[in-house]
Scaffold this motif. Sequence first.
Motif, PDB file in Angstrom:
ATOM      1  N   VAL A 165       0.869  -1.182   0.000  1.00 54.90           N
ATOM      2  CA  VAL A 165       0.000   0.000   0.000  1.00 54.90           C
ATOM      3  C   VAL A 165       0.902   1.228   0.000  1.00 54.90           C
ATOM      4  CG1 VAL A 165      -1.786   1.269   1.252  1.00 54.90           C
ATOM      5  CG2 VAL A 165      -1.792  -1.249   1.250  1.00 54.90           C
ATOM      6  N   GLU A 166       0.866   1.983  -1.079  1.00 61.00           N
ATOM      7  CA  GLU A 166       1.820   3.080  -1.257  1.00 61.00           C
ATOM      8  C   GLU A 166       1.773   4.072  -0.111  1.00 61.00           C
ATOM      9  OE1 GLU A 166       3.380   6.093  -4.778  1.00 61.00           O
ATOM     10  OE2 GLU A 166       1.569   4.885  -5.068  1.00 61.00           O
ATOM     11  N   GLU A 167       0.556   4.392   0.366  1.00 61.82           N
ATOM     12  CA  GLU A 167       0.423   5.388   1.428  1.00 61.82           C
ATOM     13  C   GLU A 167       1.007   4.913   2.749  1.00 61.82           C
ATOM     14  OE1 GLU A 167      -1.900   4.352  -0.559  1.00 61.82           O
ATOM     15  OE2 GLU A 167      -2.466   6.119  -1.741  1.00 61.82           O
ATOM     16  N   ALA A 173       0.737  -5.825   6.594  1.00 61.26           N
ATOM     17  CA  ALA A 173       0.536  -7.243   6.883  1.00 61.26           C
ATOM     18  C   ALA A 173      -0.901  -7.455   7.335  1.00 61.26           C
ATOM     19  CB  ALA A 173       1.505  -7.705   7.967  1.00 61.26           C
ATOM     20  N   VAL A 174      -1.582  -8.376   6.680  1.00 66.50           N
ATOM     21  CA  VAL A 174      -2.987  -8.638   6.978  1.00 66.50           C
ATOM     22  C   VAL A 174      -3.127 -10.086   7.433  1.00 66.50           C
ATOM     23  CG1 VAL A 174      -5.345  -8.568   6.125  1.00 66.50           C
ATOM     24  CG2 VAL A 174      -3.640  -6.982   5.192  1.00 66.50           C
ATOM     25  N   TRP A 199      -4.985   0.236  10.692  1.00 68.14           N
ATOM     26  CA  TRP A 199      -3.557  -0.045  10.786  1.00 68.14           C
ATOM     27  C   TRP A 199      -3.093   0.005  12.240  1.00 68.14           C
ATOM     28  CZ3 TRP A 199      -1.369   3.641   6.427  1.00 68.14           C
ATOM     29  CH2 TRP A 199      -1.882   3.227   5.189  1.00 68.14           C
ATOM     30  N   THR A 200      -2.311  -0.973  12.641  1.00 61.04           N
ATOM     31  CA  THR A 200      -1.747  -1.011  13.988  1.00 61.04           C
ATOM     32  C   THR A 200      -0.252  -1.299  13.906  1.00 61.04           C
ATOM     33  OG1 THR A 200      -2.198  -3.394  14.222  1.00 61.04           O
ATOM     34  CG2 THR A 200      -3.916  -1.859  14.975  1.00 61.04           C
ATOM     35  N   PRO A 201       0.507  -0.906  14.929  1.00 61.25           N
ATOM     36  CA  PRO A 201       1.935  -1.249  14.952  1.00 61.25           C
ATOM     37  C   PRO A 201       2.111  -2.761  15.088  1.00 61.25           C
ATOM     38  CG  PRO A 201       1.394   0.484  16.534  1.00 61.25           C
ATOM     39  CD  PRO A 201       0.101  -0.093  16.080  1.00 61.25           C
ATOM     40  N   ASP A 202       3.268  -3.260  14.650  1.00 58.39           N
ATOM     41  CA  ASP A 202       3.536  -4.684  14.732  1.00 58.39           C
ATOM     42  C   ASP A 202       5.043  -4.883  14.812  1.00 58.39           C
ATOM     43  OD1 ASP A 202       1.732  -7.344  14.156  1.00 58.39           O
ATOM     44  OD2 ASP A 202       3.794  -7.640  13.480  1.00 58.39           O
ATOM     45  N   ALA A 210       0.099  -3.388  10.409  1.00 62.58           N
ATOM     46  CA  ALA A 210      -0.590  -4.672  10.381  1.00 62.58           C
ATOM     47  C   ALA A 210      -2.087  -4.451  10.572  1.00 62.58           C
ATOM     48  CB  ALA A 210      -0.057  -5.605  11.465  1.00 62.58           C
ATOM     49  N   ILE A 211      -2.866  -5.417  10.071  1.00 60.84           N
ATOM     50  CA  ILE A 211      -4.317  -5.426  10.259  1.00 60.84           C
ATOM     51  C   ILE A 211      -4.719  -6.853  10.634  1.00 60.84           C
ATOM     52  CG2 ILE A 211      -6.578  -5.122   9.175  1.00 60.84           C
ATOM     53  CD1 ILE A 211      -5.345  -3.205   7.210  1.00 60.84           C
TER      54      ILE A 211
END
Length: 216
Positions: A165-167, A173-174, A199-202, A210-211
Amino acid sequence: MPGLDQRVSWSCGETVEQQAYLTRFLLDYTAAPLVGGTFLRGVLPTRDAVRVVTGAGDAVAPDALVAYEVPLTDDDDEPVTAPLVLGWARTLAAGGPPRPDASVMGMALVRVDTSALEPAPPTSTDRVLRVLRTLAWPFTETPPSPPLCGFLLTGQDSMRLYLAVEEAGGPVAVDVRLTGALTALLAALPALVNEQERWTPDTDPHCAHAIDLTTW
């Protein structure tokens, strides 16, 4: 054995295209063995390389997996081809217990010097798959969006997908389950992965965010 925690970050472009191409080509070897009882268990995107993850056909525990880091270009700075990466992976998997350089996500990590590595020749399965891919999946000018640039089998009913995802400044990571409303999830995935509030940190160094969609 030191851990690696340097987070991957890059803009979409030739690197992502190359990783997506290699991922598509190697997918079949999650079902067809690379060599003996060794299968592909993941392809992890990282800067200027892919990490080809191998293990037994049902292996998901990190200590049962080995990640081979293969550069995306050769000594002439030309992109490596997917059949060549497959041949290298097969040679490495057949070479006995690896001598890891480091670890990543609990897996042994081996950085591959491709200049000193002879790729294994194509097998009859490779040739069959080449014919079937050509006829069943003809080339299209419009690739999937967002591109799948890696994956990792994380359980008997789960996997992690790496979508560029460019943005996001790097892969997202899903985490998904392999049962349940899978058809609906796959249809919604391109939209869901772009919802930044998800989106969350991972701690995974192969992604920017990560999602968790395992309960979606």
